[in-house]
Design an enzyme around this catalytic site. Sequence first.
Site, mmCIF file in Angstrom:
data_model
loop_
_atom_site.group_PDB
_atom_site.id
_atom_site.type_symbol
_atom_site.label_atom_id
_atom_site.label_comp_id
_atom_site.label_asym_id
_atom_site.label_seq_id
_atom_site.Cartn_x
_atom_site.Cartn_y
_atom_site.Cartn_z
ATOM 1 C CG HIS A 226 41.221 -12.483 -46.503
ATOM 2 N ND1 HIS A 226 41.376 -12.191 -45.250
ATOM 3 C CD2 HIS A 226 42.538 -11.738 -46.810
ATOM 4 C CE1 HIS A 226 42.151 -11.423 -44.728
ATOM 5 N NE2 HIS A 226 43.024 -11.314 -45.561
ATOM 6 N N GLY B 123 43.640 -6.593 -52.737
ATOM 7 C CA GLY B 123 42.548 -5.498 -52.280
ATOM 8 C C GLY B 123 43.154 -4.117 -52.098
ATOM 9 C CD GLN C 262 50.349 -5.839 -49.884
ATOM 10 O OE1 GLN C 262 51.030 -6.014 -48.953
ATOM 11 N NE2 GLN C 262 49.202 -6.348 -49.926
HETATM 12 P P1 AMP Z 1 46.438 -10.009 -45.986
HETATM 13 O O1 AMP Z 1 45.955 -11.277 -45.486
HETATM 14 O O2 AMP Z 1 46.268 -8.774 -44.927
HETATM 15 O O3 AMP Z 1 47.926 -9.913 -46.413
HETATM 16 O O4 AMP Z 1 45.590 -9.450 -47.103
HETATM 17 C C1 AMP Z 1 45.512 -10.480 -48.417
HETATM 18 C C2 AMP Z 1 44.842 -9.559 -49.471
HETATM 19 O O5 AMP Z 1 43.666 -9.025 -48.916
HETATM 20 C C3 AMP Z 1 45.479 -8.271 -49.865
HETATM 21 O O6 AMP Z 1 45.582 -8.225 -51.320
HETATM 22 C C4 AMP Z 1 44.721 -7.239 -49.010
HETATM 23 O O7 AMP Z 1 44.619 -6.071 -49.687
HETATM 24 C C5 AMP Z 1 43.268 -7.884 -49.230
HETATM 25 N N1 AMP Z 1 42.270 -7.480 -48.197
HETATM 26 C C6 AMP Z 1 42.655 -7.360 -46.823
HETATM 27 N N2 AMP Z 1 41.800 -6.518 -46.168
HETATM 28 C C7 AMP Z 1 40.728 -6.508 -46.981
HETATM 29 C C8 AMP Z 1 39.319 -5.719 -47.250
HETATM 30 N N3 AMP Z 1 38.871 -5.494 -46.118
HETATM 31 N N4 AMP Z 1 38.583 -5.655 -48.521
HETATM 32 C C9 AMP Z 1 39.127 -6.323 -49.507
HETATM 33 N N5 AMP Z 1 40.438 -6.692 -49.682
HETATM 34 C C10 AMP Z 1 40.944 -6.815 -48.617
#
Ligand code: AMP
Length: 284
Positions: A37, A149, A155
């Site tokens: 994040h 991400g 997604q």
């Molecule tokens: P989430 O809180 O899981 O909904 O993720 C929020 C954002 O962070 C989304 O765009 C995810 O794809 C991105 N994200 C989650 N894990 C990672 C990671 N390991 N590397 C890069 N981006 C990430």
Amino acid sequence: MIIFKAVEALQKHLQWERAAGKSIGFVPTMGALHAGHLSLVRQAKQHADVTIASIFVNPTQFNDPKDYEKYPVTISQDIRLLEQEHADILFLPGVEEVYPSGLQAPRHYDLGFLETVLEGAYRPGHFQGVCQVVHRLLDIVAPDQMWLGQKDYQQCMVLKHMVTALRLPLEIRIAPTVREKSGLAMSSRNMRLSEAEQQQAVAIYESLNDINRGLSTCSFGELQTKAMHRLQESGFHKIDYVAIVDRDTLDAPPQERWDGRQPMVALIAAFIGDVRLIDNMVLH
Ligand code: AMP
């Protein structure tokens, strides 16, 4: 960092920033923040004048209510991490701010084939919930750029599709997956794994690497079977899918072996205990 919980106050502030000619970069999250994040926040900061992160655990995208109940919440640590990254704004709304008329979806998003495969097939309704919340957040924040991400490969495709279909005036930027030293993709759900399980979970990354290495010598079927075995041996007791598909469409290739040209991506979703993990690798 300014923390806003109310939509109206946030919008007033953003209006003022926009009137001063500032561009806005947006990073939507569900909290339990980790280095993945934070890399999005860092990149948003490099490209926009004002960086806003949101934390909202969206109930409408959880097809499994237990997964929602167990979703990790670490707000004070999240605030500290965002302050360290010098994020300008945190939007931290409650459910009633995001969904003032209730949780029921006011519209259906036509996502076509994207919603019928992989995450769409295994998590019915999930992408409708994702579109519902991101559409609402975009309506509130109206950013110039939204950072996502690659970890959530499908997604990203779904949200690009939604933004194009609704002609929303913003740019979507995708940042690479941030991994632990072991290769395990960082995920808020990793917090629910024991240390031993975190080590076992590296098998997803190793399987993706095996697929990448074997692409020009093995058939897709052989690569999938080997990956399934490796995952099972490492403690993944339930595997939703090991898919090797077209990078741009998610279509399964018509032939048995890679033709050396088609851009491909491998995607895996599998369970350790009751924790479902996903990861992917663009193949080359
Ligand atoms: P989430 O809180 O899981 O909904 O993720 C929020 C954002 O962070 C989304 O765009 C995810 O794809 C991105 N994200 C989650 N894990 C990672 C990671 N390991 N590397 C890069 N981006 C990430």
